[in-house]
Design an enzyme around this catalytic site. Structure first.
Site, PDB file in Angstrom:
ATOM      1  N   LEU A 111      -2.813  43.812  19.584  1.00  0.00           N
ATOM      2  CA  LEU A 111      -4.286  43.962  19.803  1.00  0.00           C
ATOM      3  C   LEU A 111      -5.145  44.300  18.849  1.00  0.00           C
ATOM      4  CD1 LEU A 111      -4.508  45.425  23.632  1.00  0.00           C
ATOM      5  CD2 LEU A 111      -4.615  42.978  23.049  1.00  0.00           C
ATOM      6  N   SER A 126       1.824  32.515   3.698  1.00  0.00           N
ATOM      7  CA  SER A 126       2.335  33.469   4.429  1.00  0.00           C
ATOM      8  C   SER A 126       3.311  32.881   5.546  1.00  0.00           C
ATOM      9  CB  SER A 126       1.474  34.518   4.985  1.00  0.00           C
ATOM     10  OG  SER A 126       0.525  33.892   5.978  1.00  0.00           O
ATOM     11  N   LYS A 127       2.491  31.578   6.115  1.00  0.00           N
ATOM     12  CA  LYS A 127       3.124  30.946   7.206  1.00  0.00           C
ATOM     13  C   LYS A 127       4.190  30.017   6.549  1.00  0.00           C
ATOM     14  CE  LYS A 127       2.066  30.525  10.742  1.00  0.00           C
ATOM     15  NZ  LYS A 127       2.702  31.335  11.965  1.00  0.00           N
ATOM     16  N   THR A 173       2.110  26.115  11.470  1.00  0.00           N
ATOM     17  CA  THR A 173       0.823  25.371  11.254  1.00  0.00           C
ATOM     18  C   THR A 173       1.121  24.192  10.205  1.00  0.00           C
ATOM     19  OG1 THR A 173      -1.230  25.312  10.006  1.00  0.00           O
ATOM     20  CG2 THR A 173       0.179  27.239   9.358  1.00  0.00           C
ATOM     21  N   ASP A 174       0.144  23.064  10.476  1.00  0.00           N
ATOM     22  CA  ASP A 174       0.309  22.076   9.581  1.00  0.00           C
ATOM     23  C   ASP A 174      -0.411  22.639   8.147  1.00  0.00           C
ATOM     24  OD1 ASP A 174      -2.527  22.265  10.122  1.00  0.00           O
ATOM     25  OD2 ASP A 174      -2.823  20.140  10.310  1.00  0.00           O
ATOM     26  N   GLU A 175      -0.797  23.668   8.015  1.00  0.00           N
ATOM     27  CA  GLU A 175      -1.331  24.048   6.736  1.00  0.00           C
ATOM     28  C   GLU A 175      -0.454  24.440   5.670  1.00  0.00           C
ATOM     29  OE1 GLU A 175      -4.865  26.478   6.700  1.00  0.00           O
ATOM     30  OE2 GLU A 175      -5.569  25.848   8.950  1.00  0.00           O
ATOM     31  N   PHE A 210       3.999  33.466  18.687  1.00  0.00           N
ATOM     32  CA  PHE A 210       2.709  33.173  18.243  1.00  0.00           C
ATOM     33  C   PHE A 210       2.038  34.042  17.402  1.00  0.00           C
ATOM     34  CE2 PHE A 210       2.941  31.012  22.450  1.00  0.00           C
ATOM     35  CZ  PHE A 210       2.511  29.647  22.345  1.00  0.00           C
ATOM     36  N   ARG A 246     -15.527  27.284   0.548  1.00  0.00           N
ATOM     37  CA  ARG A 246     -14.487  28.081   0.656  1.00  0.00           C
ATOM     38  C   ARG A 246     -13.740  27.969  -0.796  1.00  0.00           C
ATOM     39  NH1 ARG A 246     -10.740  26.951   5.669  1.00  0.00           N
ATOM     40  NH2 ARG A 246     -12.073  28.559   6.692  1.00  0.00           N
TER      41      ARG A 246
HETATM   42  P1  TYD Z   1     -11.414  26.819  10.291  1.00  0.00           P
HETATM   43  O1  TYD Z   1     -11.820  26.899  11.806  1.00  0.00           O
HETATM   44  O2  TYD Z   1     -11.463  28.019   9.674  1.00  0.00           O
HETATM   45  O3  TYD Z   1      -9.827  26.381  10.376  1.00  0.00           O
HETATM   46  P2  TYD Z   1      -9.079  25.871   8.982  1.00  0.00           P
HETATM   47  O4  TYD Z   1      -9.755  26.582   7.727  1.00  0.00           O
HETATM   48  O5  TYD Z   1      -7.890  26.734   9.350  1.00  0.00           O
HETATM   49  O6  TYD Z   1      -8.932  24.408   8.930  1.00  0.00           O
HETATM   50  O7  TYD Z   1     -12.343  25.944   9.493  1.00  0.00           O
HETATM   51  C1  TYD Z   1     -12.291  24.665   9.853  1.00  0.00           C
HETATM   52  C2  TYD Z   1     -13.045  23.739   8.921  1.00  0.00           C
HETATM   53  O8  TYD Z   1     -14.368  24.097   8.946  1.00  0.00           O
HETATM   54  C3  TYD Z   1     -12.617  23.815   7.473  1.00  0.00           C
HETATM   55  O9  TYD Z   1     -12.679  22.877   6.791  1.00  0.00           O
HETATM   56  C4  TYD Z   1     -13.673  24.923   7.096  1.00  0.00           C
HETATM   57  C5  TYD Z   1     -14.991  24.624   7.734  1.00  0.00           C
HETATM   58  N1  TYD Z   1     -15.680  25.662   7.968  1.00  0.00           N
HETATM   59  C6  TYD Z   1     -17.105  25.721   7.592  1.00  0.00           C
HETATM   60  O10 TYD Z   1     -17.721  24.563   7.165  1.00  0.00           O
HETATM   61  N2  TYD Z   1     -18.028  26.838   7.863  1.00  0.00           N
HETATM   62  C7  TYD Z   1     -17.421  27.907   8.685  1.00  0.00           C
HETATM   63  O11 TYD Z   1     -18.153  28.822   8.665  1.00  0.00           O
HETATM   64  C8  TYD Z   1     -16.111  27.860   8.728  1.00  0.00           C
HETATM   65  C9  TYD Z   1     -15.409  29.115   9.591  1.00  0.00           C
HETATM   66  C10 TYD Z   1     -15.320  26.841   8.627  1.00  0.00           C
END
Ligand code: TYD
Length: 344
Positions: free
Chosen positions: A41, A161-162, A130-132, A85, A281
């Site tokens: 939690l 880490s995964k 994960t596929d990542e 999980f 990002r």
């Molecule tokens: P996310 O839900 O964080 O999953 P992941 O990065 O594991 O795929 O993000 C999905 C996609 O959305 C990813 O390409 C990043 C984008 N994204 C945004 O554009 N804005 C946001 O605020 C977030 C959280 C993600």
């Protein structure tokens, strides 16, 4: 069937988004099973997700950390199989601080593997990954997809880490002959997803009259799978997967973030004016796409609940109709993360 007889199943991280959907599904579809759910939690694990089954004699909750060896030894002794999980899963958080990811994802998996081995017997474990871990595909070769043979090339502290935990699971099978199956799934959507992830974040922002922060140019592509399709895959891997194997699950549902955003805006009756373009990002993976043919062939699995627009529409409706659930989640500590990440 692997021939194993599941009386009691240990689920780790059962209070999270995917874990809680799995607990609901397993209790519903496997009436002979008892489920013990161990969850620490932390910020995203939410007991509200399992309120509806709390009174069931077939469900037991234990609060604790998967990296706590004594706790895991005790739980493993009275469980016949494990579905793991429990993990930190948000890429942006791993960029802010990777410490918790190493603790839960790497150390946690090592402790569980060791506890399973110490408990003896032929306890099956499904390691949910994960596929990542495969890294990123280019945008200009749409025919390419991740298969189970694709080399791991993780790009974020989260996926690193995964990948480390997947290597530990692989080694446990190779070195000790442990009955471990690993699953790798694409981006999940559905009820009970923590609103830091893009779909519930955007939907709940719009309900609150806020704009949606789209990273970079919005061209990044994700493959979206409904969480129940993923959970059905995990269940199939548990019952039919071959020890030591990896199974990919995808939704055959690739969308650019801009397309996803426009669909959400359409369902919410809003337009492009609600998009706020924000800084990309760092290290943002371009595209994920999954080849699930091995799971289809060997597990008889396929995604049946993921097709858009219906599945996205139903998910958006769930967040509109369950405002109390996400308002509680979005208060408190989440606020701090939100302002650190997005300002305001
Ligand atoms: P996310 O839900 O964080 O999953 P992941 O990065 O594991 O795929 O993000 C999905 C996609 O959305 C990813 O390409 C990043 C984008 N994204 C945004 O554009 N804005 C946001 O605020 C977030 C959280 C993600």
């Amino acid at each position: 069937m692997s021939g194993m007889n599941i009386g009691t199943l240990l689920v780790t991280g059962g209070c999270g988004f995917i874990g809680s959907n799995f607990v609901h599904m397993a209790l519903r579809e496997r009436p002979g099973w008892k489920i013990v759910n161990v969850d620490v939690l932390s910020y995203s694990g939410n007991p509200d997700n399992l309120r509806a089954v709390e009174g069931s004699p077939r469900y037991e909750f234990v609060r604790g950390d998967v990296a706590d060896r004594a706790l895991m030894d005790g739980l493993l002794r009275r469980c016949d199989a494990v579905v793991h999980f429990a993990a930190e899963s948000h890429v942006d958080r791993s960029i802010l601080d990777s410490g918790p990811f190493i603790h839960s994802n790497v150390l946690g998996t090592q402790v569980i593997l060791d506890a399973v081995r110490a408990a003896g017997g032929a306890r099956r474990m499904v390691h949910v990954s994960t596929d990542e871990v495969y890294g990123s595909l280019p945008l200009d070769r749409p025919e390419e997809r991740f298969t189970e043979q694709t080399p791991m090339a993780p790009n974020s502290p989260y996926s690193a880490s995964k990948a480390a935990s997947d290597c530990l699971a692989r080694a446990a099978h190779h070195t000790f002959g442990m009955d471990v199956v690993t699953t790798r799934c694409s981006n999940n959507f559905g009820p009970y997803q923590f609103p830091e992830k893009v779909i519930p974040l955007f939907v709940t922002n719009l309900i609150e009259g806020r704009k949606v922060p789209l990273y970079g140019d919005g061209r990044n592509v994700r493959d979206w799978i409904h969480v129940e399709d993923h959970c059905a895959g995990v269940l199939a891997a548990l019952e039919k997967g071959r020890a030591g194997e990896v199974y990919n699950f995808g939704g055959d549902n690739e969308r650019s973030n801009l397309e996803l955003t426009m669909s959400i805006l359409g369902l919410m009756g809003r337009g492009e004016e609600m998009i706020e373009r924000v800084k990309d990002r760092p290290g943002h993976d371009l595209r994920y796409a999954i080849d699930s043919s091995k799971a289809q062939r060997e597990l008889g699995w396929r995604a049946t609940r993921s097709a858009w627009p219906a599945a996205l529409d139903a998910t958006v409706r769930w967040y509109r109709e369950n405002e109390q659930w996400w308002r509680r989640v979005r208060s408190g500590a989440y606020r701090e993360y939100y302002s650190q990440q997005y300002g305001g």
